[in-house]
Design an enzyme around this catalytic site. Sequence first.
Site, PDB file in Angstrom:
ATOM      1  N   ALA A  66       0.863  -1.174   0.000  1.00 26.98           N
ATOM      2  CA  ALA A  66       0.000   0.000   0.000  1.00 26.98           C
ATOM      3  C   ALA A  66       0.902   1.228   0.000  1.00 26.98           C
ATOM      4  O   ALA A  66       2.090   1.138   0.343  1.00 26.98           O
ATOM      5  CB  ALA A  66      -0.903  -0.018   1.228  1.00 26.98           C
ATOM      6  N   GLY A 111       0.665  -4.943   0.997  1.00 27.35           N
ATOM      7  CA  GLY A 111      -0.610  -5.077   0.270  1.00 27.35           C
ATOM      8  C   GLY A 111      -0.462  -5.829  -1.044  1.00 27.35           C
ATOM      9  O   GLY A 111      -1.456  -6.340  -1.577  1.00 27.35           O
ATOM     10  N   GLU A 114      -0.513  -9.424   0.006  1.00 25.47           N
ATOM     11  CA  GLU A 114      -1.904  -9.666   0.408  1.00 25.47           C
ATOM     12  C   GLU A 114      -2.817  -9.792  -0.817  1.00 25.47           C
ATOM     13  O   GLU A 114      -3.741 -10.609  -0.838  1.00 25.47           O
ATOM     14  CB  GLU A 114      -2.381  -8.536   1.330  1.00 25.47           C
ATOM     15  CG  GLU A 114      -1.696  -8.591   2.698  1.00 25.47           C
ATOM     16  CD  GLU A 114      -1.911  -7.325   3.516  1.00 25.47           C
ATOM     17  OE1 GLU A 114      -1.664  -6.223   2.974  1.00 25.47           O
ATOM     18  OE2 GLU A 114      -2.315  -7.418   4.682  1.00 25.47           O
ATOM     19  N   GLU A 134       5.373  -4.643   7.035  1.00 27.63           N
ATOM     20  CA  GLU A 134       4.688  -3.575   7.788  1.00 27.63           C
ATOM     21  C   GLU A 134       5.310  -3.345   9.154  1.00 27.63           C
ATOM     22  O   GLU A 134       5.362  -2.212   9.646  1.00 27.63           O
ATOM     23  CB  GLU A 134       3.193  -3.922   7.953  1.00 27.63           C
ATOM     24  CG  GLU A 134       2.373  -3.815   6.677  1.00 27.63           C
ATOM     25  CD  GLU A 134       2.348  -5.074   5.827  1.00 27.63           C
ATOM     26  OE1 GLU A 134       3.196  -5.964   6.047  1.00 27.63           O
ATOM     27  OE2 GLU A 134       1.492  -5.165   4.936  1.00 27.63           O
TER      28      GLU A 134
HETATM   29  N1  COA Z   1       4.531   3.112  -1.028  1.00 22.57           N
HETATM   30  C1  COA Z   1       4.869   4.266  -1.617  1.00 22.57           C
HETATM   31  N2  COA Z   1       5.945   4.407  -2.421  1.00 22.57           N
HETATM   32  C2  COA Z   1       6.689   3.303  -2.632  1.00 22.57           C
HETATM   33  C3  COA Z   1       6.406   2.069  -2.040  1.00 22.57           C
HETATM   34  C4  COA Z   1       5.247   1.998  -1.205  1.00 22.57           C
HETATM   35  N3  COA Z   1       4.852   0.847  -0.616  1.00 22.57           N
HETATM   36  N4  COA Z   1       7.336   1.168  -2.407  1.00 22.57           N
HETATM   37  C5  COA Z   1       8.177   1.826  -3.218  1.00 22.57           C
HETATM   38  N5  COA Z   1       7.803   3.101  -3.354  1.00 22.57           N
HETATM   39  C6  COA Z   1       8.435   4.165  -4.150  1.00 22.57           C
HETATM   40  C7  COA Z   1       9.683   4.707  -3.478  1.00 22.57           C
HETATM   41  O1  COA Z   1       9.368   5.659  -2.491  1.00 22.57           O
HETATM   42  C8  COA Z   1      10.387   5.281  -4.667  1.00 22.57           C
HETATM   43  O2  COA Z   1       9.781   6.505  -5.009  1.00 22.57           O
HETATM   44  P1  COA Z   1      10.684   7.807  -5.363  1.00 22.57           P
HETATM   45  O3  COA Z   1      11.449   7.410  -6.585  1.00 22.57           O
HETATM   46  O4  COA Z   1       9.670   8.887  -5.629  1.00 22.57           O
HETATM   47  O5  COA Z   1      11.562   8.047  -4.178  1.00 22.57           O
HETATM   48  C9  COA Z   1      10.052   4.309  -5.791  1.00 22.57           C
HETATM   49  O6  COA Z   1       8.889   3.626  -5.367  1.00 22.57           O
HETATM   50  C10 COA Z   1      11.133   3.274  -6.048  1.00 22.57           C
HETATM   51  O7  COA Z   1      11.433   2.619  -4.821  1.00 22.57           O
HETATM   52  P2  COA Z   1      12.896   2.480  -4.210  1.00 22.57           P
HETATM   53  O8  COA Z   1      12.747   2.281  -2.729  1.00 22.57           O
HETATM   54  O9  COA Z   1      13.754   3.609  -4.657  1.00 22.57           O
HETATM   55  O10 COA Z   1      13.390   1.138  -4.910  1.00 22.57           O
HETATM   56  P3  COA Z   1      14.481   0.105  -4.368  1.00 22.57           P
HETATM   57  O11 COA Z   1      14.763  -0.822  -5.479  1.00 22.57           O
HETATM   58  O12 COA Z   1      15.611   0.809  -3.728  1.00 22.57           O
HETATM   59  O13 COA Z   1      13.713  -0.707  -3.197  1.00 22.57           O
HETATM   60  C11 COA Z   1      11.855  -1.863  -2.204  1.00 22.57           C
HETATM   61  C12 COA Z   1      12.606  -1.515  -3.507  1.00 22.57           C
HETATM   62  C13 COA Z   1      10.583  -2.603  -2.610  1.00 22.57           C
HETATM   63  C14 COA Z   1      12.724  -2.793  -1.333  1.00 22.57           C
HETATM   64  C15 COA Z   1      11.513  -0.584  -1.432  1.00 22.57           C
HETATM   65  O14 COA Z   1      10.882   0.325  -2.321  1.00 22.57           O
HETATM   66  C16 COA Z   1      10.580  -0.785  -0.261  1.00 22.57           C
HETATM   67  O15 COA Z   1      11.012  -1.263   0.795  1.00 22.57           O
HETATM   68  N6  COA Z   1       9.300  -0.413  -0.422  1.00 22.57           N
HETATM   69  C17 COA Z   1       8.318  -0.449   0.643  1.00 22.57           C
HETATM   70  C18 COA Z   1       7.840  -1.875   0.877  1.00 22.57           C
HETATM   71  C19 COA Z   1       6.857  -1.890   2.031  1.00 22.57           C
HETATM   72  O16 COA Z   1       7.173  -1.594   3.165  1.00 22.57           O
HETATM   73  N7  COA Z   1       5.605  -2.266   1.719  1.00 22.57           N
HETATM   74  C20 COA Z   1       4.549  -2.340   2.697  1.00 22.57           C
HETATM   75  C21 COA Z   1       3.801  -1.069   2.747  1.00 22.57           C
HETATM   76  S1  COA Z   1       2.538  -1.083   4.000  1.00 22.57           S
END
Ligand code: COA
Length: 260
Positions: A66, A111, A114, A134
């Site tokens: 999410a 999400g 999920e 989360e």
């Molecule tokens: N919500 C909002 N934005 C998200 C996102 C999320 N769940 N997951 C990734 N993004 C965005 C990042 O903020 C980034 O945006 P920006 O370029 O404007 O800064 C873009 O997507 C690319 O992500 P980035 O983190 O730079 O890629 P990465 O390859 O370094 O890492 C992940 C990939 C998936 C490991 C990392 O993005 C991450 O941990 N995301 C969150 C996962 C999470 O906690 N999900 C549960 C949410 S409740």
Amino acid sequence: METKNLLLKIDNNIGLITINRPDKLNALNAETVTELFQVLKKLRQNDSVSVIIITGSGEKAFVAGADIAEISRHDEISGRIFATRGQRVYRYLEKLEKPVIAAINGFALGGGCELAMACHIRIASDNAKFGQPEINLGLLPGYGGTQRLPRLIGTTKALYFLLTGEMFDAQKALEMGLISEIVPQSELMTRATKIAEILCEKSPIAVKYILQAVTEGIEQNLDTALHIESELFGNICATEDMKEGTAAFLEKRKPNFKGK
Ligand code: COA
């Protein structure tokens, strides 16, 4: 129907939904969840669609969760509404009479994991990464993760991944029974389409009853669940498709199901 964050393609009785926010790794903001609900309702009503595939745009992510920027602004009331709404959409998906295949093409986190768990069939590309991170945000999953993950992989492993927030790869997901197969990324959509084509050839009534028996029955005690199964078995014995399927076997030919 106009959608900003989803792509919808209908071809050969297959509805393909692509979550399309690649610059945010297909993170689900509220608008995307609403669009997903609308598109699912539309595909449910469309008689020319027998099977649905859900995937993510690009090569990096199915859905990375999410939208954390939106979640960060929630208070007690809006947080409850957020979780209830997402749960409702995923439950709608899970209870659809048409099978939904998750073609997991990269990160399936929060999400996203999920969403995949609410689908009926899950296949993943070899680069897929799963998890419920989360906990690392000071949160808990709100779209069914605390309930579907233990049901699918068992409480012991589910609690480990829910509490540590650790990601796991496609091989681990396969070993734990979270997905049914791993496919090289370049072949993922071909394989998902092939599975969809196989399902399109089945009797849609049998497909519907199997989905109903499993989705409803799994929540009941065994006696009640078996009663659901025998009721549906009785219903299906009154269909033309059952007569056609059994006759085709006995006559050594391919069945021609009509959904009647
Ligand atoms: N919500 C909002 N934005 C998200 C996102 C999320 N769940 N997951 C990734 N993004 C965005 C990042 O903020 C980034 O945006 P920006 O370029 O404007 O800064 C873009 O997507 C690319 O992500 P980035 O983190 O730079 O890629 P990465 O390859 O370094 O890492 C992940 C990939 C998936 C490991 C990392 O993005 C991450 O941990 N995301 C969150 C996962 C999470 O906690 N999900 C549960 C949410 S409740």
